[in-house]
Design an enzyme around this catalytic site. Sequence first.
Site, PDB file in Angstrom:
ATOM      1  N   CYS A 117      17.875  -4.012 -12.453  1.00 50.59           N
ATOM      2  CA  CYS A 117      17.929  -4.410 -13.865  1.00 50.59           C
ATOM      3  C   CYS A 117      18.920  -3.539 -14.635  1.00 50.59           C
ATOM      4  CB  CYS A 117      16.517  -4.386 -14.466  1.00 50.59           C
ATOM      5  SG  CYS A 117      16.408  -5.256 -16.031  1.00 50.59           S
ATOM      6  N   HIS A 133      12.901  -7.435 -10.592  1.00 48.65           N
ATOM      7  CA  HIS A 133      12.224  -6.149 -10.407  1.00 48.65           C
ATOM      8  C   HIS A 133      11.328  -6.149  -9.175  1.00 48.65           C
ATOM      9  CE1 HIS A 133      13.074  -4.063 -14.257  1.00 48.65           C
ATOM     10  NE2 HIS A 133      13.156  -5.286 -14.763  1.00 48.65           N
ATOM     11  N   GLU A 191       9.997  -3.687  -7.784  1.00 48.83           N
ATOM     12  CA  GLU A 191       8.927  -2.675  -7.897  1.00 48.83           C
ATOM     13  C   GLU A 191       7.724  -3.205  -8.671  1.00 48.83           C
ATOM     14  OE1 GLU A 191      11.401  -2.905  -9.879  1.00 48.83           O
ATOM     15  OE2 GLU A 191      11.019  -2.034 -11.852  1.00 48.83           O
TER      16      GLU A 191
END
Lengths: 761, 236, 81, 81
Positions: free
Chosen positions: B86, B203, B205
């Site tokens: 990002c 994302h 994560e």
Amino acid sequence: MNQDTEALPPLNITPELIQQHGLSEEEYQQILKHLGREPNLTELGVFSVMWSEHCSYKSSRVHLKRFPTEGPQVVQGPGENAGAVDIGDGLAAVFKMESHNHPSFIEPFQGAATGVGGILRDIFTMGARPIALLNSLRFGELDSTQNQHLLKGVVSGISWYGNCIGVPTIGGEITFNDIYSKNPLVNVFCLGIVKKDRLLRGLAKGEGNQVLYIGAKTGRDGIHGATMASDSFDDASEKKRPNVQVGDPFLEKLLLEACLEFLEQDLLVGIQDMGAAGLTSSSCEMASRSGTGIELDVAKVPRREPNMTPYEILLSESQERMLLVAQPGKEDAVLAVCRKWGIDAAAVGKVTDDGLLRIRDGSQIVAEIPADAIAEGAPRYERPSAPPQYQELLQALNLDTLPDVKDATDALLQLLNSPTIASKRWVYRQYDYMVGTNTVVCPGSDAAVVRLKGTGKALAMTTDGNSRYCLLNPYMGGGLAVAEAARNLVCSGAEPLAVTDCLNFGNPERPDIMWQFIMAVEGIADACRAFDVPVVSGNVSLYNETNGLSIYPSPIIGMVGLIEREDDITTQWFKQSGDHILLIGETREDIGGTEYLKIIHSREQGMPPYLDVDLEQAVQRCVLILIQKGWVESAHDCSEGGLLVTLAECCFTHPSTTFGATITLNQERLRLDALLFGESPSRIVISVKEDNLQHVTQFIQDLGTKVPMSVLGQVTDRDRMAVTVQRAHEKQVQQLSWSVEDLANRWQNSLVQQLDAAQTS
Amino acid sequence: MNIGIIVFPGSNCDRDCAHVVSEVMGHSAHLIWHQEPAIQDMDAVILPGGFSYGDYLRTGSIARFSPIMEAVFEFVNRGGLVLGICNGFQILLEAGLLPGAMLRNKALSFICEDTYIRIENAETPFTNSCEAGQVIKLPIAHAEGNYYTDPVTLSALQANAQVVFRYCDQDGNATTISNPNGSLDDIAGIRNAKGNVLGLMPHPERCAEAILSNQDGHSIFKSMVSSLMGKSPLSV
Amino acid sequence: MKAKIYITLKDGIHDPQGRAIQQSLQTLGFTTAQDIRVGKFLEVELQDTEKESAESNIKSMCQKLLANTVIEDFRYEIVET
Amino acid sequence: MKAKIYITLKDGIHDPQGRAIQQSLQTLGFTTAQDIRVGKFLEVELQDTEKESAESNIKSMCQKLLANTVIEDFRYEIVET
Ligand SMILES: Nc1ncnc2c1ncn2[C@@H]1O[C@H](COP(=O)(O)OP(=O)(O)O)[C@@H](O)[C@H]1O
Ligand SMILES: [Mg+2]
């Protein structure tokens, strides 16, 4: 007063000047008594903001005493920057809600953004890392471009600030009613986590300790913002508007990290954010709370603009600033942390023991006021109150003359299309609700849930309030808001812990408004007592009135609940075909004040649904135990729109699939509209696996008759929601049926369509 | 394994990445402050998401000049693995470690939601545990993820299999609707020519654990770890 | 000395913001407004005393930080104050 | 006809963006850059054929949509093309 002040030009305090400062003649007399002399202009300004409704709670304080504020879970009750409750594992959850209504009407983007900034500071000044934001919004109907503009501006302002600082916005509520067209409501809630024994407070103890200013430089922003927030709006207000405050989420992020480092290194005696009335209120409150005094030198305050007077520096509401008292000898460490994060910091004064707020401009004293006089000594009013004359008219709803629903199939579609009920995805899609990787139930279920990494626990939170109920019966409306918030938490598998509130009302100088306020507070207080959820923080916003028209009484309840085991986290949508659908609670003839009555009959009338506190408690207890036993697949409470809306939402809100349902309703006495769309509280729709049905019904039977329960039908994997209504007095059964896809489309697209439609019309 | 996570003053996914590296993957996560001059003994480096300098001016533009970036350049030159997520991706673009630039989303607003991503190249150190053509679900959360580059660079990216991820629908088809932000050629993530630097807007994560109802992001971290096996850490 | 800097999207690069504004103007009845391009306008106070050094400083600020030359062009004017 | 529109923050309104850019220029060694204010620069193609109508259109576009007059000022120039 010190001789030096003689150097100031003598000021002739005229009645006009007093009035311009929003002070009454009696209030001015009190000022004279506190000071024992005439104030100068700077002092008058200080009194003016500190005694404004916004800062002093002068009309509301006597009534707020009714709230229960104690309980074994309470670590910090009202009176600090935020409240705190014990959540086990040595941790406390710190939370509060606040309004930013007036600024958001003037400049929706910055107004809403700085509202988020303010509530975040309230949380991290307590030493807590903010982990969740919610917001409660009220706008006029979307057929007006002005209302659209306000909605878009507010949502993007909230989104910008929260996303940038990296705190997820995980829930909230929005309703639409033209009463808010000229006075939208923007209430923001924030929750943070801190080690229980490390909580910071807004204290200024220890004579001689240094007072430090950190954060943004001071400009002429929002001078008299607090006074403005304590005044009604009219068309002339536009002109006396102060400089709009502009938010800087990046700087706030730096402040946040720096504050948590102060805590980590144990450097502070106390800390307070500069919100409304800026430097003045932060210093007074810190001194007053600690029974000390503070001496400040405005010449040392970092400034953004040239030639600012002490008056302006003291009253500026520039954002992203904090005042703190360092532990002796640790000032340099504080400054080092500030340097690391690139934050401006300056020593601007010291703690004294004389109880005075003394302001210097270099060697000259420009103001000297007993801190207690400004804070605790603020006037308190028990303003006259009386029910409005129109109250009976509002509550009168003769059901005999109200035709029962003719086309229930279409009525459900219309309700799902109402922006108040429809999906709010257009809103929360603009919010980063995942940052932090704790959001285990994202927006779209009854309450948002965040896990607490490393504990196996989670917190559920929600904001609720039905202003129409409050208009029709403020006492009942207040109680219903508490009941609904608790119910939303329970549906998510949480045990309600405590409440924060934001009380948005009209002009308190009007007896009818004061009556609404007092009744609503009483309703909230009684319900909180009954549900054993203390109020630990809150905010009051009065004078929400434009050109003489008040908003509906709009108390908003923010509630936080604890989920002891991650396994108990429950969502509102059906999980698999074949599950049985049960209604816990019972439907009564509650048509008054419903969304149905507004949408289908264009009436906002009647008595709101009746809250039976014992029944509500019993239903919630029962569902929570069923969830904890692992027998519940989904749980969704009945609120706006009633039973059919709830069932429809259970069918189509699953994030990746949809379900059908086959339902049979047996009701002997009720009107059809009440049965399908009535808003009786204390009702929860749950679904349970075939294997658990027996356990669940047995368990409820064993409870005795206290908890009504009925089996409504089953979840299917077809695209139909089919409802059969069997009523003894009708020979025929009624068959209602919808395509779930149609229902879902209505609900999902309503908000976007209404926003687009106005754009292209 | 030691994974460095660069912390810019406005980073806000730094701790989320560290959580996945340490708690989910069981490796060591090291938060590296952006003022540090060096990267010591790291097997890989992550530039996390956030708003590095409030994203004032342009996303990632100011962070690109942080002192640590010199070390990141050197780390890349020596073949170290660098993952930009990002805002991290945006910084890599501004720094010239990856080609192109970000424009505002076509609908202008910030978008937070799950998207489907097709793995275009499964031979990279970041995707080797996936299969080419596989569709995974990863969330996005950005206002400026509308990737742009000039036609010549685009052809080069395509020719060298540098487009690693594309937005698509659940069935793997890239359509106008499946492209959330207007990104050129549906690009969700690219790598450099050498193959050791990857930037992506989604994302991973945020979806690497069962409790978050989606574990598709796990494969990215798993790929990185397995490609690092047997290599020695770098200090620069 | 003061610099005024104009940063615009390069020709040929799609400008979603310009397009959105143009559409809103149309619905507001401003049908005259055709293509719209949105750029940045920066005003910088400079301590330089020589116009030449001011120019060279501004140029290099633009190239290094203020503009992203992959997508943007810049222009500037130096005004003596 | 073409209009160039300059939208700037009103005096006294805080400009956090300008501040961040200024700090970054400082650390890049451009110590000459003092105060920075960030605004917008719009270029609008107009179908008007008369300069007067173009002017009145642009003015009203700015007031209604392009500038947020609560916090911003605007200026414009009409260029015949
Ligand atoms: N302003 C908002 N911001 C974020 N989420 C919102 C907002 N308004 C509504 N939501 C989310 O949409 C869902 C439905 O809201 P609502 O109908 O008010 O739920 P309920 O009736 O159960 O209180 C909830 O998950 C809520 O958090
Ligand atoms: Mg609910």
